[in-house]
Design a protein around this motif. Structure first.
Motif, PDB file in Angstrom:
ATOM      1  N   PHE A 135       0.826  -1.205   0.000  1.00  8.59           N
ATOM      2  CA  PHE A 135       0.000   0.000   0.000  1.00  8.59           C
ATOM      3  C   PHE A 135       0.864   1.259   0.000  1.00  8.59           C
ATOM      4  O   PHE A 135       2.015   1.246   0.441  1.00  8.59           O
ATOM      5  N   LYS A 136       0.296   2.343  -0.486  1.00  6.80           N
ATOM      6  CA  LYS A 136       1.008   3.619  -0.511  1.00  6.80           C
ATOM      7  C   LYS A 136       1.272   4.129   0.901  1.00  6.80           C
ATOM      8  O   LYS A 136       2.302   4.757   1.167  1.00  6.80           O
ATOM      9  N   ASP A 137       0.326   3.861   1.816  1.00  3.66           N
ATOM     10  CA  ASP A 137       0.434   4.331   3.196  1.00  3.66           C
ATOM     11  C   ASP A 137       0.039   3.216   4.154  1.00  3.66           C
ATOM     12  O   ASP A 137      -0.559   2.214   3.757  1.00  3.66           O
ATOM     13  N   LYS A 138       0.353   3.406   5.412  1.00  4.03           N
ATOM     14  CA  LYS A 138      -0.085   2.476   6.450  1.00  4.03           C
ATOM     15  C   LYS A 138      -1.600   2.588   6.619  1.00  4.03           C
ATOM     16  O   LYS A 138      -2.157   3.683   6.717  1.00  4.03           O
ATOM     17  N   LEU A 139      -2.288   1.430   6.644  1.00  3.89           N
ATOM     18  CA  LEU A 139      -3.743   1.413   6.728  1.00  3.89           C
ATOM     19  C   LEU A 139      -4.198   0.613   7.944  1.00  3.89           C
ATOM     20  O   LEU A 139      -3.465  -0.216   8.475  1.00  3.89           O
ATOM     21  N   ILE A 145     -11.317  -2.683   4.728  1.00  2.00           N
ATOM     22  CA  ILE A 145     -12.680  -3.196   4.546  1.00  2.00           C
ATOM     23  C   ILE A 145     -13.550  -2.165   3.831  1.00  2.00           C
ATOM     24  O   ILE A 145     -14.304  -2.499   2.901  1.00  2.00           O
ATOM     25  N   LYS A 146     -13.446  -0.905   4.240  1.00  2.00           N
ATOM     26  CA  LYS A 146     -14.238   0.158   3.600  1.00  2.00           C
ATOM     27  C   LYS A 146     -13.862   0.306   2.126  1.00  2.00           C
ATOM     28  O   LYS A 146     -14.741   0.472   1.252  1.00  2.00           O
ATOM     29  N   SER A 147     -12.570   0.220   1.807  1.00  2.00           N
ATOM     30  CA  SER A 147     -12.136   0.356   0.415  1.00  2.00           C
ATOM     31  C   SER A 147     -12.616  -0.829  -0.432  1.00  2.00           C
ATOM     32  O   SER A 147     -12.902  -0.664  -1.621  1.00  2.00           O
TER      33      SER A 147
END
Length: 309
Positions: A135-139, A145-147
């Motif tokens: 991922f581009k950033d820490k999630l 789940i939302k994405s």
């Protein structure tokens, strides 16, 4: 019967995202309209390689290895509870599902098999082709789940353009997706433990999603990308499960490995491979299994991978 060099016939997988290049230019046979993957050197029950020609014609590679054991796999493989690796050819006409693989501890507990670390060695690409890794950033899990619910998970992933000769090490836990228009060789642990997070409108199981979120690294890609080099012999990757090197041969190449079998995958060219008794012609896409301590000789202009433990 005696131990000998083997030509292998792969198990064929016709997943919806597969293309036509493996049939058109890699000499793979199938009645399916598309070929997504060919399991070239496989003892995995989900896709067994077959032997073509010679004394073991029609048998599976697993039957051959079960018959001879360490005498053909070598002492390097004897340290593992099962045959350690699996080799695939992959071709994409569409993006693959966004997936993740477990590590050994998780896979042993829940899947009763190895975890799945792997390398991708890029062979052919269409314009603007690339892979998505991490991922581009820490999630957070909630953000992931939302994405998925919004259908935008891919937008959060890091895109890497690819060209022939690139190599990517994809460790367990890496969320990943292969973009369209790519043909690659995948060398991995002997595992089929795959958890899908998102499949672009195709249904995914709740159990898969739960396991995926258990094992996924929800941050940037932590593997390795290796750029191409113009060398006659190029060491591509090495760990305790498998070693991979690429060789460009213009005349005669000889090899004998005493402590491991060797998988030989031809990426270009044509010629002949022999163990001193059996002489077998080869062309692009052919896969061979040289048992431990069996010398082999390759003649003819070619480029190939040697894959061993």
């Amino acid at each position: 019967m005696h131990i000998e060099l083997l030509k292998l016939v792969p198990a064929v997988k016709d997943y919806p995202w597969g293309g036509k290049k493996l049939a058109e230019s890699w000499n793979k046979q199938s009645n399916a309209q598309r070929i997504a993957e060919t399991w070239e050197l496989s003892l995995h029950p989900d896709g067994l390689s077959l032997i073509e020609g010679g004394n073991y014609d029609g048998k599976t590679l697993k039957e051959f290895v079960d018959q001879w054991g360490d005498a053909v796999t070598g002492r390097s493989s004897a340290q593992f509870p099962m045959f350690p690796l699996l080799v695939k050819l992959v071709n994409t006409a569409e993006k693959t599902p966004i997936q993740v693989h477990p590590n050994d501890d998780y896979a042993h507990e829940y899947e009763k098999q190895f975890g799945k670390d792997k390398i991708w060695y890029i062979q052919e690409t269409e314009e603007n082709a690339g892979v998505y890794l991490g991922f581009k950033d820490k999630l957070t899990k909630e953000q992931v789940i939302k994405s998925i619910e919004d259908g935008v998970l891919l937008d959060l992933m890091q895109f890497y353009p690819v060209k022939p000769g690139d190599l990517f090490y994809v460790p367990a836990g890496t969320v990943h997706c292969i973009g369209e228009g790519i043909t690659l060789v995948e060398v991995q642990k002997n595992s089929n433990a795959n958890y899908t997070l998102y499949d672009f409108g195709r249904p995914c199981s709740e159990e898969d999603l739960k396991k995926a979120l258990d094992v996924a690294i929800l941050g940037p890609y932590s593997g390795v990308k290796v750029e191409p080099e113009d060398k006659a012999i190029r060491q591509l990757y090495m760990d305790r499960y498998f070693k991979v090197r690429e060789t460009k041969n213009s005349s005669v190449f000889k090899r004998q490995i005493d402590d491991s079998f060797c998988g030989i995958m031809f990426l270009d060219g044509e010629g002949e491979i022999t163990d001193g008794i059996h002489k077998i012609p080869f062309k692009k896409g052919d896969m061979f299994f040289a048992p431990a301590k069996i010398p082999f000789k390759i003649t003819g202009n070619s480029r190939f991978l040697e894959i061993f433990v």
